[in-house]
Design an enzyme around this catalytic site. Structure first.
Site, mmCIF file in Angstrom:
data_model
loop_
_atom_site.group_PDB
_atom_site.id
_atom_site.type_symbol
_atom_site.label_atom_id
_atom_site.label_comp_id
_atom_site.label_asym_id
_atom_site.label_seq_id
_atom_site.Cartn_x
_atom_site.Cartn_y
_atom_site.Cartn_z
ATOM 1 N N VAL A 87 0.832 -1.204 0.000
ATOM 2 C CA VAL A 87 0.000 0.000 0.000
ATOM 3 C C VAL A 87 0.871 1.261 0.000
ATOM 4 O O VAL A 87 0.669 2.184 -0.798
ATOM 5 C CB VAL A 87 -0.968 -0.015 1.219
ATOM 6 C CG1 VAL A 87 -1.650 1.333 1.395
ATOM 7 C CG2 VAL A 87 -2.012 -1.114 1.034
ATOM 8 N N ASP B 148 10.490 3.828 6.416
ATOM 9 C CA ASP B 148 10.064 2.485 6.837
ATOM 10 C C ASP B 148 11.076 2.003 7.865
ATOM 11 O O ASP B 148 12.275 2.284 7.754
ATOM 12 C CB ASP B 148 10.040 1.528 5.625
ATOM 13 C CG ASP B 148 9.249 0.255 5.904
ATOM 14 O OD1 ASP B 148 8.213 0.053 5.260
ATOM 15 O OD2 ASP B 148 9.676 -0.531 6.778
ATOM 16 N N LEU C 202 -7.115 -1.012 -2.963
ATOM 17 C CA LEU C 202 -6.382 -1.587 -4.097
ATOM 18 C C LEU C 202 -6.277 -3.098 -3.972
ATOM 19 O O LEU C 202 -6.308 -3.655 -2.880
ATOM 20 C CB LEU C 202 -4.986 -0.955 -4.211
ATOM 21 C CG LEU C 202 -3.980 -1.107 -3.060
ATOM 22 C CD1 LEU C 202 -3.334 -2.464 -3.004
ATOM 23 C CD2 LEU C 202 -2.916 -0.038 -3.181
ATOM 24 N N LYS D 180 -14.557 -0.305 5.470
ATOM 25 C CA LYS D 180 -13.489 -1.121 4.847
ATOM 26 C C LYS D 180 -13.643 -2.600 5.208
ATOM 27 O O LYS D 180 -13.556 -3.490 4.353
ATOM 28 C CB LYS D 180 -12.124 -0.579 5.307
ATOM 29 C CG LYS D 180 -10.937 -1.449 4.975
ATOM 30 C CD LYS D 180 -10.651 -1.553 3.491
ATOM 31 C CE LYS D 180 -9.580 -2.605 3.222
ATOM 32 N NZ LYS D 180 -9.389 -2.872 1.817
ATOM 33 N N LYS E 235 -16.134 -16.846 -8.473
ATOM 34 C CA LYS E 235 -15.357 -17.893 -9.139
ATOM 35 C C LYS E 235 -14.997 -18.945 -8.092
ATOM 36 O O LYS E 235 -14.324 -18.653 -7.106
ATOM 37 C CB LYS E 235 -14.103 -17.251 -9.740
ATOM 38 C CG LYS E 235 -13.222 -18.178 -10.510
ATOM 39 C CD LYS E 235 -13.323 -17.911 -12.008
ATOM 40 C CE LYS E 235 -12.396 -18.800 -12.825
ATOM 41 N NZ LYS E 235 -12.831 -20.144 -13.052
ATOM 42 N N GLY F 242 -7.022 -16.412 0.175
ATOM 43 C CA GLY F 242 -5.913 -16.262 1.125
ATOM 44 C C GLY F 242 -5.471 -14.819 1.079
ATOM 45 O O GLY F 242 -6.296 -13.924 0.864
ATOM 46 N N CYS G 178 -5.075 -9.837 3.388
ATOM 47 C CA CYS G 178 -6.208 -9.020 3.847
ATOM 48 C C CYS G 178 -7.415 -9.824 4.301
ATOM 49 O O CYS G 178 -7.795 -9.737 5.469
ATOM 50 C CB CYS G 178 -6.619 -8.036 2.753
ATOM 51 S SG CYS G 178 -5.381 -6.759 2.488
HETATM 52 N N1 LIG Z 1 -1.906 -5.364 0.584
HETATM 53 C C1 LIG Z 1 -3.117 -5.019 0.174
HETATM 54 O O1 LIG Z 1 -3.594 -5.445 -0.875
HETATM 55 C C2 LIG Z 1 -3.940 -4.052 0.984
HETATM 56 C C3 LIG Z 1 -5.072 -3.452 0.409
HETATM 57 C C4 LIG Z 1 -5.808 -2.562 1.167
HETATM 58 C C5 LIG Z 1 -5.448 -2.300 2.478
HETATM 59 N N2 LIG Z 1 -4.354 -2.910 3.017
HETATM 60 C C6 LIG Z 1 -3.991 -2.584 4.393
HETATM 61 O O2 LIG Z 1 -2.920 -1.655 4.335
HETATM 62 C C7 LIG Z 1 -1.983 -1.898 5.389
HETATM 63 C C8 LIG Z 1 -0.601 -2.170 4.824
HETATM 64 O O3 LIG Z 1 -0.659 -3.340 4.046
HETATM 65 P P1 LIG Z 1 0.604 -3.830 3.195
HETATM 66 O O4 LIG Z 1 0.183 -5.053 2.480
HETATM 67 O O5 LIG Z 1 1.159 -2.689 2.412
HETATM 68 O O6 LIG Z 1 1.616 -4.204 4.384
HETATM 69 P P2 LIG Z 1 3.131 -4.590 4.298
HETATM 70 O O7 LIG Z 1 3.378 -5.538 5.407
HETATM 71 O O8 LIG Z 1 3.501 -4.974 2.908
HETATM 72 O O9 LIG Z 1 3.894 -3.223 4.609
HETATM 73 C C9 LIG Z 1 3.898 -2.623 5.840
HETATM 74 C C10 LIG Z 1 5.220 -1.861 6.002
HETATM 75 O O10 LIG Z 1 5.182 -1.072 7.191
HETATM 76 C C11 LIG Z 1 6.496 -1.058 7.738
HETATM 77 N N3 LIG Z 1 6.446 -0.605 9.128
HETATM 78 C C12 LIG Z 1 6.079 -1.305 10.226
HETATM 79 N N4 LIG Z 1 6.121 -0.510 11.325
HETATM 80 C C13 LIG Z 1 6.533 0.711 10.899
HETATM 81 C C14 LIG Z 1 6.747 1.955 11.554
HETATM 82 N N5 LIG Z 1 6.528 2.089 12.848
HETATM 83 N N6 LIG Z 1 7.166 2.995 10.816
HETATM 84 C C15 LIG Z 1 7.366 2.863 9.484
HETATM 85 N N7 LIG Z 1 7.162 1.722 8.817
HETATM 86 C C16 LIG Z 1 6.749 0.655 9.511
HETATM 87 C C17 LIG Z 1 6.954 -2.499 7.539
HETATM 88 O O11 LIG Z 1 8.365 -2.612 7.647
HETATM 89 C C18 LIG Z 1 6.439 -2.789 6.139
HETATM 90 O O12 LIG Z 1 7.384 -2.467 5.144
HETATM 91 C C19 LIG Z 1 -2.572 -3.055 6.197
HETATM 92 O O13 LIG Z 1 -3.354 -2.537 7.230
HETATM 93 C C20 LIG Z 1 -3.458 -3.758 5.194
HETATM 94 O O14 LIG Z 1 -4.513 -4.471 5.805
HETATM 95 C C21 LIG Z 1 -3.591 -3.762 2.293
#
Ligand SMILES: NC(=O)c1ccc[n+]([C@@H]2O[C@H](COP(=O)([O-])OP(=O)(O)OC[C@H]3O[C@@H](n4cnc5c(N)ncnc54)[C@H](O)[C@@H]3O)[C@@H](O)[C@H]2O)c1
Length: 442
Positions: free
Chosen positions: A11, A30, A150, A201, A248, A254, A257
């Site tokens: 994200v 990060d 997304l 959400k 589908k 899995g 999310c």
């Molecule tokens: N992946 C998806 O398709 C998707 C879609 C919609 C919403 N979300 C939501 O968005 C959020 C992020 O998802 P993601 O898949 O990108 O997660 P991710 O695990 O890929 O990325 C999270 C990042 O945050 C970093 N992080 C952790 N603690 C931190 C801090 N204190 N300061 C700075 N960085 C820090 C981690 O190192 C990691 O790189 C989640 O809540 C998820 O549920 C994800």
């Protein structure tokens, strides 16, 4: 604008690149130092279609930094995109969000708008606002929740072409600032309070997961009746009140999310005495679907010991390298426990956590001498490669278990006329040119 991003996962990185593409300067931090280092030197720690060119085109407006102070001092609006994984009790683990909020509050010397993009249970944004404002009286922190919809694998496209933008904030000024930021997107903007945005959400994700489990539930009946679940899904989906998306049948959902979000909202509701039975059943059907598929393989192979079983696809869906809660994990564990020789091929996944699974480096070597080939993820390439070009590489009279109904029965029948095989899928009749009972004979 100068915008900050905390958390550069799927994200955060897509959000950063897309905001930069709209002309903003974006400062990104990060806690995973290796991710920032990779990005600083032009590398990309994740795979997303179209992300690499988008980052490179906008590199001059993107600043990846280990220096948290820089992000905080440069930016008045900071997006939190950290993970919210499932904790050991099935609740949303908010520690990454909370530590980012604390970090910002501790080091801020001016007022900030903090936008939580991470998926968080209702009430979290308000709680984080209180935590931040308790830290200091020098700065004022206004919070908003701006959930992200997304889809991995199509994340860049989705971020640039959203179906809707939700701004959840009680502060009118914050609403207006975020609305103006998002006016560069051609999408309806819904303004609401943070708590409603948070629940919205979870409700959206649960509904989508429920649709998948619904068709999977019907597929279990279809399997017993010898009917065709794909035809049934098409017939249902043509009704505009239902729609064809997420209907589908397959081995189940899995990813990072659906499983954790459904558990999180189920638990958050239970904490305040509200039962959400659809959610529990959606998860139960999903688990059962994977088990039934495994049982089918086991019943066919009888003794799986030392049989070469090839898994095609490991990521939780095509076009991503993400294996978080992927069905491939549970399935391969079960097959390894049966003593099968499990080989897997995925176009992107190279590291896989299940011991005993051999990762092949090419599709061809993965399926050579395979006795049972299992389609776990429906990568486009597999469709092109499996039935036509490479089927002869498998052991004679091979069996294919298609966990994604990737092929039509007609495609399989025509392949089976040229090369004897058995084919089993989800909620559809088997295809066999090997004379096995109760199947469609070619
Ligand atoms: N992946 C998806 O398709 C998707 C879609 C919609 C919403 N979300 C939501 O968005 C959020 C992020 O998802 P993601 O898949 O990108 O997660 P991710 O695990 O890929 O990325 C999270 C990042 O945050 C970093 N992080 C952790 N603690 C931190 C801090 N204190 N300061 C700075 N960085 C820090 C981690 O190192 C990691 O790189 C989640 O809540 C998820 O549920 C994800």
């Amino acid at each position: 604008m100068k915008l900050g991003i905390f958390g550069v996962g799927y994200v955060g990185l897509v959000t950063a690149a897309s905001l930069a593409d709209k002309g903003h300067t974006v400062f990104i931090h990060d806690t995973a130092k290796e991710k920032i280092a990779a990005l600083q030197s032009g590398g990309i720690p994740i795979f997303e279609d179209g992300l690499e060119p988008l980052l490179h085109q906008n590199f001059n407006r993107l600043s990846f930094t280990h220096d948290v102070h820089k992000v905080i001092s440069e930016c008045d609006i900071i997006f939190i995109c950290t993970g919210t994984p499932q904790d050991e009790n099935g609740k949303a683990d908010l520690s990454q969000v909370e530590s980012a909020v604390n970090e910002i509050a501790r080091h801020s010397l001016s007022d900030k708008i903090i936008v939580i993009k991470s998926t968080v249970p209702p009430g979290t944004t308000e709680k984080m606002e209180q935590i931040a404002n308790k830290q200091t009286s020098d700065s004022n922190f206004s919070f908003a929740h701006n959930p992200e919809f997304l889809r991995q694998g199509k994340a860049v496209y989705d971020f640039m072409n959203p179906s809707r933008i939700i701004i959840g904030a009680s502060d009118k000024k914050v609403q207006e600032i975020l609305k103006s930021l998002y006016s560069a997107w051609d999408a309806p903007i819904l303004q609401t309070d943070a708590r409603s945005a948070e629940l919205l959400k979870y409700a959206a994700n649960s509904f989508l997961a429920m649709k998948i489990s619904y068709i999977n539930m019907i597929s279990q009946l279809s399997d017993q009746l010898g009917t065709n679940i794909d035809d049934i899904a098409s017939g249902i989906g043509l009704d505009p009140r239902i729609g064809s998306d997420f209907l589908k049948a397959g081995i189940g959902f899995g990813g990072s999310c659906f499983p954790k979000d459904l558990k999180a909202i189920e638990n958050a509701a239970a904490d305040i005495g509200v039962e959400l039975p659809f959610i529990g059943q959606t998860l139960d059907i999903n688990e059962k679907q994977g088990e039934l598929f495994f049982e089918k393989i086991k019943a066919y192979g009888k003794d799986l010991k030392n049989k070469k079983i090839t898994l095609l696809g490991l990521s939780f869906k095509p076009n991503t390298d993400d294996i978080r809660s992927a069905p491939s994990i549970v399935l391969s564990e079960k097959l390894v426990n049966e003593g099968a020789r499990v080989t897997a091929f995925d176009p992107l996944v190279r590291d896989f956590p299940v011991e005993g699974v051999h990762i092949a480096h090419s599709f061809e070597s993965a399926i050579t001498d395979s006795e049972i080939t299992v389609i776990v993820t429906e990568w486009d390439d597999f469709k092109k490669l499996l039935l036509v070009e490479n089927i002869r590489r498998m052991k004679q009279q091979p069996v294919i278990f298609d966990g994604r109904n990737m092929f039509t029965l007609e495609e399989v029948k025509s392949a089976a006329e040229q090369y004897p095989l058995n084919y089993e899928s989800i909620g559809r009749p088997q295809v066999s040119s090997l004379g096995v009972k109760n199947q469609i004979f070619v």
